[in-house]
Write a protein that holds these residues in place. Sequence first.
Motif, mmCIF file in Angstrom:
data_model
loop_
_atom_site.group_PDB
_atom_site.id
_atom_site.type_symbol
_atom_site.label_atom_id
_atom_site.label_comp_id
_atom_site.label_asym_id
_atom_site.label_seq_id
_atom_site.Cartn_x
_atom_site.Cartn_y
_atom_site.Cartn_z
ATOM 1 N N VAL A 97 28.487 -31.810 -140.760
ATOM 2 C CA VAL A 97 27.518 -30.756 -140.473
ATOM 3 C C VAL A 97 26.119 -31.369 -140.533
ATOM 4 N N ARG A 98 25.297 -30.983 -139.610
ATOM 5 C CA ARG A 98 23.920 -31.472 -139.575
ATOM 6 C C ARG A 98 23.255 -31.223 -140.934
ATOM 7 N N ALA A 99 22.486 -32.192 -141.406
ATOM 8 C CA ALA A 99 21.907 -32.151 -142.755
ATOM 9 C C ALA A 99 21.108 -30.872 -143.017
ATOM 10 N N ASP A 100 20.435 -30.347 -142.026
ATOM 11 C CA ASP A 100 19.632 -29.142 -142.234
ATOM 12 C C ASP A 100 20.431 -27.847 -142.085
ATOM 13 N N ARG A 101 21.746 -27.965 -141.970
ATOM 14 C CA ARG A 101 22.604 -26.783 -141.807
ATOM 15 C C ARG A 101 23.697 -26.703 -142.882
ATOM 16 N N HIS A 102 23.612 -27.516 -143.925
ATOM 17 C CA HIS A 102 24.608 -27.467 -144.999
ATOM 18 C C HIS A 102 24.552 -26.124 -145.725
ATOM 19 N N GLY A 103 25.695 -25.687 -146.215
ATOM 20 C CA GLY A 103 25.756 -24.489 -147.035
ATOM 21 C C GLY A 103 25.757 -23.182 -146.277
ATOM 22 N N LEU A 104 25.974 -23.219 -144.974
ATOM 23 C CA LEU A 104 25.917 -22.000 -144.161
ATOM 24 C C LEU A 104 27.287 -21.574 -143.616
ATOM 25 N N GLY A 105 28.355 -22.223 -144.072
ATOM 26 C CA GLY A 105 29.696 -21.861 -143.612
ATOM 27 C C GLY A 105 30.140 -22.590 -142.355
ATOM 28 N N ILE A 106 29.344 -23.512 -141.876
ATOM 29 C CA ILE A 106 29.672 -24.229 -140.642
ATOM 30 C C ILE A 106 30.875 -25.151 -140.849
ATOM 31 N N GLY A 107 30.881 -25.872 -141.963
ATOM 32 C CA GLY A 107 32.015 -26.756 -142.261
ATOM 33 C C GLY A 107 33.315 -25.983 -142.371
ATOM 34 N N SER A 108 33.274 -24.827 -143.008
ATOM 35 C CA SER A 108 34.477 -23.989 -143.137
ATOM 36 C C SER A 108 34.997 -23.538 -141.781
ATOM 37 N N ALA A 109 34.088 -23.120 -140.919
ATOM 38 C CA ALA A 109 34.493 -22.678 -139.578
ATOM 39 C C ALA A 109 35.094 -23.833 -138.785
ATOM 40 N N LEU A 110 34.478 -25.004 -138.887
ATOM 41 C CA LEU A 110 35.002 -26.175 -138.173
ATOM 42 C C LEU A 110 36.379 -26.592 -138.702
#
Length: 173
Positions: A97-110
Amino acid sequence: MSSIYARGPAVVAVRPARPEDVAAVRAIRNHAVEHSTALWTETPQTPAEAVTWLAAHLERGSAFVAETGGEVAGFAVYGPWRDLAGYRHTVENSVYVRADRHGLGIGSALLATLVTAAREAGHHVMIAGIEAGNTASIRLHERCGFQNVCTVAEVGTKFGRWLDLTLMRLPLT
């Protein structure tokens, strides 16, 4: 509180990666190479290497990107865990996940999308090899049902220090 968490969950759209995503994917990957122990190399990927690498994942349908606000905010891939035929039903995942987007649920969705795609492709087990100090990635995989198999001490090195590898496993069938 960090402003990244004050924003709340991002609206995330996960889709299959396309050839035109290569520059964004490469930028995220190279940031991890240069600033973290997530990838155990100190050599950034060249544009030509990125095209070849992504093309192999596109061919097998194992590459996905997450978009937020119309921009690629992360990517996930799976590929063969080992080259020998006996391992052909086991895949290994990578989620960034892009460094400025950590902690927003993006990794979980991916990761959820990646697991579903690997199941639909008929794979039997998914492996995650995670630097043992990367607690965020370990927690992400635990939330998705992965179990910690073991931690192998000092099997890699980067930034002048030895790294431990935590192996996690998720049955897909």
